[in-house]
Structures are given as structure tokens and as C-alpha cells.
Design a protein around this motif. Structure first.
Motif, mmCIF file in Angstrom:
data_model
loop_
_atom_site.group_PDB
_atom_site.id
_atom_site.type_symbol
_atom_site.label_atom_id
_atom_site.label_comp_id
_atom_site.label_asym_id
_atom_site.label_seq_id
_atom_site.Cartn_x
_atom_site.Cartn_y
_atom_site.Cartn_z
ATOM 1 N N GLU A 92 40.620 15.196 15.672
ATOM 2 C CA GLU A 92 40.788 13.851 15.126
ATOM 3 C C GLU A 92 40.047 13.671 13.798
ATOM 4 N N SER A 93 38.942 14.383 13.602
ATOM 5 C CA SER A 93 38.161 14.228 12.365
ATOM 6 C C SER A 93 38.399 15.370 11.375
ATOM 7 N N LEU A 94 39.471 16.134 11.573
ATOM 8 C CA LEU A 94 39.767 17.287 10.704
ATOM 9 C C LEU A 94 39.982 16.868 9.252
ATOM 10 N N ASP A 108 44.317 18.880 -3.963
ATOM 11 C CA ASP A 108 44.868 19.783 -4.976
ATOM 12 C C ASP A 108 44.292 21.192 -4.888
ATOM 13 N N ARG A 109 43.283 21.386 -4.075
ATOM 14 C CA ARG A 109 42.647 22.698 -3.934
ATOM 15 C C ARG A 109 43.385 23.527 -2.890
ATOM 16 N N PRO A 110 43.337 24.853 -3.015
ATOM 17 C CA PRO A 110 43.929 25.688 -1.967
ATOM 18 C C PRO A 110 43.155 25.528 -0.664
ATOM 19 N N LEU A 111 43.867 25.570 0.445
ATOM 20 C CA LEU A 111 43.261 25.434 1.754
ATOM 21 C C LEU A 111 43.595 26.698 2.543
ATOM 22 N N PHE A 112 42.566 27.428 2.976
ATOM 23 C CA PHE A 112 42.748 28.669 3.723
ATOM 24 C C PHE A 112 42.632 28.356 5.208
ATOM 25 N N LEU A 113 43.645 28.735 5.969
ATOM 26 C CA LEU A 113 43.640 28.546 7.414
ATOM 27 C C LEU A 113 43.477 29.909 8.073
ATOM 28 N N ARG A 114 42.337 30.088 8.746
ATOM 29 C CA ARG A 114 42.032 31.335 9.461
ATOM 30 C C ARG A 114 42.132 31.037 10.946
ATOM 31 N N ALA A 115 43.003 31.756 11.639
ATOM 32 C CA ALA A 115 43.152 31.541 13.077
ATOM 33 C C ALA A 115 43.037 32.876 13.792
ATOM 34 N N ASP A 116 42.292 32.874 14.883
ATOM 35 C CA ASP A 116 42.149 34.074 15.704
ATOM 36 C C ASP A 116 43.527 34.473 16.246
ATOM 37 N N ALA A 117 43.751 35.768 16.388
ATOM 38 C CA ALA A 117 45.039 36.265 16.867
ATOM 39 C C ALA A 117 45.340 35.808 18.289
ATOM 40 N N LYS A 118 44.317 35.454 19.057
ATOM 41 C CA LYS A 118 44.495 35.038 20.444
ATOM 42 C C LYS A 118 44.773 33.541 20.588
ATOM 43 N N VAL A 119 44.670 32.785 19.504
ATOM 44 C CA VAL A 119 44.919 31.343 19.557
ATOM 45 C C VAL A 119 46.426 31.119 19.702
ATOM 46 N N PRO A 120 46.847 30.231 20.613
ATOM 47 C CA PRO A 120 48.279 29.944 20.747
ATOM 48 C C PRO A 120 48.858 29.387 19.445
ATOM 49 N N TYR A 121 50.089 29.743 19.191
ATOM 50 C CA TYR A 121 50.761 29.302 17.971
ATOM 51 C C TYR A 121 50.813 27.778 17.887
ATOM 52 N N GLU A 122 50.897 27.130 19.018
ATOM 53 C CA GLU A 122 50.950 25.668 19.054
ATOM 54 C C GLU A 122 49.711 25.052 18.403
ATOM 55 N N SER A 123 48.545 25.612 18.652
ATOM 56 C CA SER A 123 47.308 25.090 18.062
ATOM 57 C C SER A 123 47.310 25.253 16.545
ATOM 58 N N VAL A 124 47.756 26.405 16.078
ATOM 59 C CA VAL A 124 47.824 26.649 14.630
ATOM 60 C C VAL A 124 48.835 25.691 13.999
ATOM 61 N N ALA A 125 49.990 25.517 14.629
ATOM 62 C CA ALA A 125 51.024 24.634 14.102
ATOM 63 C C ALA A 125 50.544 23.187 14.059
ATOM 64 N N ARG A 126 49.798 22.740 15.081
ATOM 65 C CA ARG A 126 49.257 21.372 15.089
ATOM 66 C C ARG A 126 48.322 21.145 13.905
ATOM 67 N N VAL A 127 47.437 22.113 13.652
ATOM 68 C CA VAL A 127 46.483 21.982 12.541
ATOM 69 C C VAL A 127 47.234 21.983 11.212
ATOM 70 N N MET A 128 48.211 22.892 11.074
ATOM 71 C CA MET A 128 48.991 22.942 9.829
ATOM 72 C C MET A 128 49.765 21.646 9.606
ATOM 73 N N ALA A 129 50.368 21.115 10.667
ATOM 74 C CA ALA A 129 51.130 19.871 10.542
ATOM 75 C C ALA A 129 50.224 18.709 10.179
ATOM 76 N N ARG A 130 49.056 18.658 10.792
ATOM 77 C CA ARG A 130 48.097 17.577 10.496
ATOM 78 C C ARG A 130 47.679 17.623 9.028
ATOM 79 N N LEU A 131 47.388 18.823 8.531
ATOM 80 C CA LEU A 131 46.974 18.970 7.135
ATOM 81 C C LEU A 131 48.128 18.649 6.188
#
Length: 162
Positions: A92-94, A108-131
Motif C-alpha cells: 500500500e505504501s509502495l 521520469d527516472r528509470p525504475l529497476f524491478l528486481r524479483a527473486d526467481a521463486k516469487v510468483p509471477y502474480e506478485s511481480v505483475a501486481r507491483v508492475m501494474a501499481r507502478l
């Protein structure tokens, strides 16, 4: 004649000026010393420049992306915990944490998203969508390239085509 000698008007003994030849060799020892000290400093400080959140990145064959600005790094560890830089944040505070870390031009700055290979794709997609829905269009997924231990950035096109 009492002045000079057989050639007349010669030089007076003891007043001869010594000729100094230019030094034709460069002493490289101080240069080598300084270079070795700098090498040691960079070898010690380079690992400290990476983000300290331990993440097992997935491997890809993508090439590196050049970043002209200092990026903001968002990480997801194997437990799915979100970090901005090295600071743990709630989902919620991301956006607030990314804006704080990125400064006034964070969107306007580049944003690097680092996700562990074991993290479900759904979690990565949620963070990407929120950003993405909050105006961060320069999203980059960080992965390990195949055969290279260094992390590389793979650009991701945002939904609005930017």
C-alpha cells in the motif's frame, strides 16, 4: 701577457658553469603505487554499490540497457516482501516510498524491478501494474544474463506505449 694562456682570452678556472642535461627517464614507481591504491579502493567499494537485498534473479539472454540517470530500485525477495532500495515497504505504501527515494523527478527516472526467481509471477505483475498506473513508465526488469553473473536490465514497455 698574464691573462689567459696560449690561446689568449680563455676561461678562468673555477667559474665554469655545470651543464644540466634534461632528465630523460620518468620515475613510474609513484604512479604504480597510486594506481594500486586506487585499484584496491575500487575493488572494495564496488560490491557495496549493489543493492543489499538478496535476490536470486532469473536468467535471460537480454542485453544491458544504458541508464543516464540513477535508477530507483524496487526488489521482491523470495518471501514476496517488497523493498525500495534497502528499505522494506508494504504494498500500500509502495508509491510513496518510490517517490521519496526518487526525489522530485521520480516518475521520469528509470525504475529497476528486481524479483527473486521463486516469487510468483502474480506478485511481480501486481507491483508492475501499481507502478505503471501511478505514472512510472521507465520500468526495467533486472535479470541475470545467461553465462554472466552480472545483473542486466531488460526494458519493459509500459501499457501506455512509453
Amino acid at each position: 701577457m698574464a691573462m689567459g694562456g696560449p690561446g689568449g682570452g680563455g676561461h678562468v678556472r673555477g667559474r665554469r658553469r655545470a651543464r644540466r642535461r634534461p632528465l630523460s627517464e620518468i620515475n613510474v614507481t609513484p604512479l604504480v603505487d597510486v594506481m594500486l591504491v586506487l585499484l584496491i579502493i575500487f575493488m572494495i567499494s564496488a560490491p557495496l554499490l549493489t543493492v543489499a537485498v538478496p535476490v536470486d534473479l532469473p536468467e535471460t539472454e537480454a542485453s544491458a540497457v544504458e541508464a543516464s540517470q540513477e535508477p530507483v530500485t524496487v526488489s521482491l525477495n523470495s518471501a514476496g516482501t517488497i523493498f525500495v532500495g534497502e528499505r522494506e515497504v508494504a504494498f500500500e505504501s509502495l508509491i510513496g516510498a518510490v517517490l521519496d527515494d526518487g526525489g522530485e523527478d521520480a516518475r521520469d527516472r528509470p525504475l529497476f524491478l528486481r524479483a527473486d526467481a521463486k516469487v510468483p509471477y502474480e506478485s511481480v505483475a501486481r507491483v508492475m501494474a501499481r507502478l505503471s498506473t501511478n505514472g512510472f513508465v521507465k520500468l526495467n526488469l533486472i535479470t541475470d544474463t545467461a553465462g554472466s553473473p552480472a545483473a542486466r536490465a531488460t526494458p519493459v514497455e509500459s501499457p501506455d506505449g512509453g
